[in-house]
Design a protein around this motif. Structure first.
Motif, PDB file in Angstrom:
ATOM      1  N   HIS A 161       0.739  -1.237  -0.119  1.00 47.99           N
ATOM      2  CA  HIS A 161       0.185  -0.145  -0.055  1.00 47.99           C
ATOM      3  C   HIS A 161       0.770   1.151   0.033  1.00 47.99           C
ATOM      4  O   HIS A 161       0.516   2.354  -0.523  1.00 47.99           O
ATOM      5  N   ASP A 162       2.248   1.238   0.538  1.00 50.95           N
ATOM      6  CA  ASP A 162       2.969   2.522   0.588  1.00 50.95           C
ATOM      7  C   ASP A 162       4.198   2.279  -0.229  1.00 50.95           C
ATOM      8  O   ASP A 162       4.937   3.162   0.128  1.00 50.95           O
ATOM      9  N   LYS A 165       5.915   5.358  -1.466  1.00 48.38           N
ATOM     10  CA  LYS A 165       6.869   6.317  -0.754  1.00 48.38           C
ATOM     11  C   LYS A 165       8.247   6.276  -1.261  1.00 48.38           C
ATOM     12  O   LYS A 165       9.106   6.823  -0.715  1.00 48.38           O
ATOM     13  N   HIS A 190       2.055   9.634  -2.740  1.00 47.59           N
ATOM     14  CA  HIS A 190       2.479   8.442  -2.678  1.00 47.59           C
ATOM     15  C   HIS A 190       1.529   7.428  -2.908  1.00 47.59           C
ATOM     16  O   HIS A 190       1.724   6.258  -3.752  1.00 47.59           O
ATOM     17  N   HIS A 215      -6.051   3.862  -0.465  1.00 48.86           N
ATOM     18  CA  HIS A 215      -5.960   3.597   0.843  1.00 48.86           C
ATOM     19  C   HIS A 215      -5.776   4.955   1.867  1.00 48.86           C
ATOM     20  O   HIS A 215      -5.900   4.846   3.165  1.00 48.86           O
ATOM     21  N   HIS A 216      -6.148   6.262   1.216  1.00 47.07           N
ATOM     22  CA  HIS A 216      -6.124   7.483   2.013  1.00 47.07           C
ATOM     23  C   HIS A 216      -7.499   8.176   1.699  1.00 47.07           C
ATOM     24  O   HIS A 216      -7.604   9.457   2.164  1.00 47.07           O
ATOM     25  N   ASP A 244      -4.303   0.549   8.498  1.00 46.01           N
ATOM     26  CA  ASP A 244      -3.136   1.277   8.216  1.00 46.01           C
ATOM     27  C   ASP A 244      -3.342   2.394   9.308  1.00 46.01           C
ATOM     28  O   ASP A 244      -2.424   2.623  10.180  1.00 46.01           O
TER      29      ASP A 244
HETATM   30 FE   LIG Z   1      -0.101   5.747   2.875  1.00 45.88          FE
END
Ligand SMILES: [Fe+2]
Length: 348
Positions: A161-162, A165, A190, A215-216, A244
């Protein structure tokens, strides 16, 4: 065994579990008696708490959600993947293998409720965090009775998911001062950068990369990148958002203290329907314990007790034992205790 936040540790306490670095090296071994030097070392590397073994908790067995071996392997693999994202075939195999292994261990574990998820250090935060979000997502997917193939896709999405980054300067990700508007926008990118990268380079199911993109997003439509609302956000996006947030809340970071689980759950309840999907919050509350096994609590009648059993039907009212006279109270089912409430978590 019981979990004690680092700020409540004192000399003479006996460690109940090994503490590992992200490379799988034992930083402190089980049974070590803590001294000031060790405690300061734990603070320095950002460990938010440890399991200790003492007389009040000697009969409390806290099972790992996944084994140390799998966790170390998963964290190391995520570290490699973040540092060499270009090795496409290897990355896909790794993610698929990890997703299957995590699900298998959780299914075999048979614990009804999750206690403390993990112990992490600052240096491995992003990798351990990805593994924790994958573990929590798997727990939620299993509790929702999603089919196995769907849970595998969900866990793969949670692991990645990240990944976006890797495209953000590390100095910005670690910046402790207030971010400028431009810096905040760059960090927020990201989600989209990770989605584009995975979509372009990997032949994986749409649901998996949409989970990364969303996811955000927030349930009330105030999230990013697209401000999608309610069930317009994919199910994977909504699940990963919740897992998260929880793992972020209970983690110690350079710029914030870790929440204890009950405070993190309160935050989630306060944002039920705002950030989080109410249907998922309901499932989450049945599976993640606000008072993990071994938590020491103060009751409204003045008694100090320790949590010995959690109950999925009413996770805020566990079974507890009085620390002085060993009397056991079931706060959910004992009708004589309905007026007694938990007024504080006491960690020492
Ligand atoms: Fe994130």
């Amino acid at each position: 065994m019981r979990y004690v936040p680092t700020f409540c540790l004192h000399e003479g306490m006996k460690l109940g579990r090994n503490i590992y670095s992200s490379d799988g090296i034992v930083l402190l071994a089980k049974d070590v008696i803590l001294n000031n030097e060790y405690i300061q070392g734990l603070v320095k590397v950002g460990v938010n708490g440890v399991y200790i073994e003492d007389t009040v908790s000697h009969d409390i067995i806290v099972k790992n959600v996944i084994s140390d071996e799998l966790r170390i392997h998963a964290v190391k693999s995520m570290k490699n993947l973040y540092n060499q994202p270009g090795d496409i075939a290897k990355t896909l195999n790794t993610v698929e293998y990890l997703a299957k292994s995590i699900i298998l261990e959780i299914v075999n574990n048979k614990s009804i409720m999750i206690n403390m998820v993990d112990i992490k250090t600052f240096d491995d935060y992003i990798y351990s965090h990805s593994v924790n979000v994958a573990v929590l997502s798997s727990v939620i997917g299993i509790a929702m009775h999603l089919d196995n193939r769907k849970i595998e896709k969900l866990v793969a999405s949670a692991l990645l998911h990240d990944i976006g980054k890797v495209f953000i300067p590390i100095s910005l990700l670690n910046k402790e001062e207030q971010l400028t508007k431009e810096e905040e926008t760059l960090i927020h990118s990201h989600a989209e950068k990770g989605y584009r990268y995975i979509k372009q380079h990997y032949n994986i199911p749409v649901t998996t990369y949409v989970g990364i993109l969303q996811h955000h997003e927030r349930f009330d439509g105030k999230g990013y990148p697209d401000g999608k609302k309610g069930e317009d956000i994919s199910q994977f996006g909504r699940i990963i958002c919740l897992c998260d947030a929880y793992d972020n809340l209970i983690s110690e970071k350079a710029d914030k203290k870790a929440y204890i689980p009950s405070d993190a759950i309160e935050y989630i309840m306060a944002n039920n329907g705002l950030i989080f999907d109410p249907k998922l919050v309901k499932v989450f509350l049945r599976r993640v314990a606000p008072y993990p096994l071994g938590s020491i609590l103060r009751l409204s009648n003045g008694e100090k007790v320790i949590v010995i059993e959690n109950n999925e039907h009413c996770s805020t009212r566990p079974k507890v034992r009085n620390l002085e006279n060993n009397k056991i109270y079931d706060l959910t089912y004992d009708t004589n205790l309905k007026n007694i409430t938990i007024i504080a978590v006491e960690n020492s």
